[in-house]
Scaffold this motif. Sequence first.
Motif, short mmCIF file in Angstrom:
data_model
loop_
_atom_site.label_atom_id
_atom_site.label_comp_id
_atom_site.label_asym_id
_atom_site.label_seq_id
_atom_site.Cartn_x
_atom_site.Cartn_y
_atom_site.Cartn_z
N ILE A 113 82.24 73.07 55.56
CA ILE A 113 83.17 71.96 55.78
C ILE A 113 83.73 72.10 57.20
O ILE A 113 84.45 73.03 57.51
CB ILE A 113 84.32 71.97 54.75
CG1 ILE A 113 83.75 71.78 53.35
CG2 ILE A 113 85.35 70.90 55.08
CD1 ILE A 113 84.76 71.90 52.25
N PHE A 114 83.35 71.17 58.05
CA PHE A 114 83.73 71.22 59.46
C PHE A 114 84.91 70.29 59.70
O PHE A 114 84.74 69.16 60.14
CB PHE A 114 82.54 70.85 60.34
CG PHE A 114 81.36 71.75 60.16
CD1 PHE A 114 81.38 73.04 60.68
CD2 PHE A 114 80.25 71.34 59.44
CE1 PHE A 114 80.30 73.89 60.51
CE2 PHE A 114 79.17 72.18 59.26
CZ PHE A 114 79.20 73.47 59.80
N ARG A 115 86.10 70.80 59.42
CA ARG A 115 87.33 70.05 59.66
C ARG A 115 88.20 70.83 60.61
O ARG A 115 88.31 72.06 60.51
CB ARG A 115 88.08 69.82 58.35
CG ARG A 115 87.39 68.85 57.42
CD ARG A 115 88.34 68.42 56.30
NE ARG A 115 87.61 67.59 55.37
CZ ARG A 115 87.55 67.82 54.07
NH1 ARG A 115 88.20 68.83 53.54
NH2 ARG A 115 86.86 67.02 53.29
N LYS A 116 88.84 70.12 61.51
CA LYS A 116 89.66 70.75 62.53
C LYS A 116 90.75 71.64 61.90
O LYS A 116 90.99 72.75 62.35
CB LYS A 116 90.29 69.68 63.42
CG LYS A 116 91.04 70.26 64.61
CD LYS A 116 91.72 69.19 65.42
CE LYS A 116 90.75 68.65 66.44
NZ LYS A 116 91.39 67.75 67.41
N ASN B 240 91.50 79.09 59.91
CA ASN B 240 90.68 80.29 59.89
C ASN B 240 90.80 81.10 61.18
O ASN B 240 90.75 82.33 61.16
CB ASN B 240 89.23 79.95 59.59
CG ASN B 240 89.03 79.55 58.14
OD1 ASN B 240 89.89 79.79 57.30
ND2 ASN B 240 87.91 78.93 57.85
N ILE B 241 90.96 80.41 62.31
CA ILE B 241 91.16 81.12 63.58
C ILE B 241 92.47 81.91 63.52
O ILE B 241 92.54 83.07 63.91
CB ILE B 241 91.14 80.14 64.77
CG1 ILE B 241 89.70 79.68 65.02
CG2 ILE B 241 91.74 80.78 66.02
CD1 ILE B 241 89.58 78.55 66.04
#
Length: 173
Positions: free
Chosen positions: A56-59, A65-66
Amino acid sequence: IDGGYCDNLPINLAKSRGANHIIAVCLDTLNTKEQSVAKENFTLIYPRWNLGNWLIFRKENTKRNIRLGYLDALKSFGVYGGDSFTFQKNTFRELSRQKQLSYFRWKRLLQSERLFPENCSAEELLKKSAETVGKLLKISPYRVYTAQSLLTEIRRKLSCPKTRINQSFENQE
């Protein structure tokens, strides 16, 4: 070869190629605990929280996570303490000394249920208990806490006045 296909934490490969200091970042909490490697010149950074589906590529997922990864790295290098949450170092030691809690009855109960080891200190007991309550109350893991600031956040989530919690601590002294 993609690490997920062959070896997602190629520590032995790095050692065989002459690495004398290894910093490994593992994104799978289950495999992390099973890794058996020499502790000397080795730092393992692993997630203490579920990172969610990596497809899932959501900002907002990426930012979350960062931040969690950054805090996990700082804990792995000893800058901060804590397991699930991130704490300033020795904050629970200071709190346990300030309050001088009589924790022996609580400790015996937890040990009888095999929830804590025999040699658990007052500091470790306070930290683990606060982290457990913090998880149950869904307190944000994205901040660096002191013992007092986490207890304040727990009070806020429970919507109970400071005096009730302090009185229960004082009654144990």
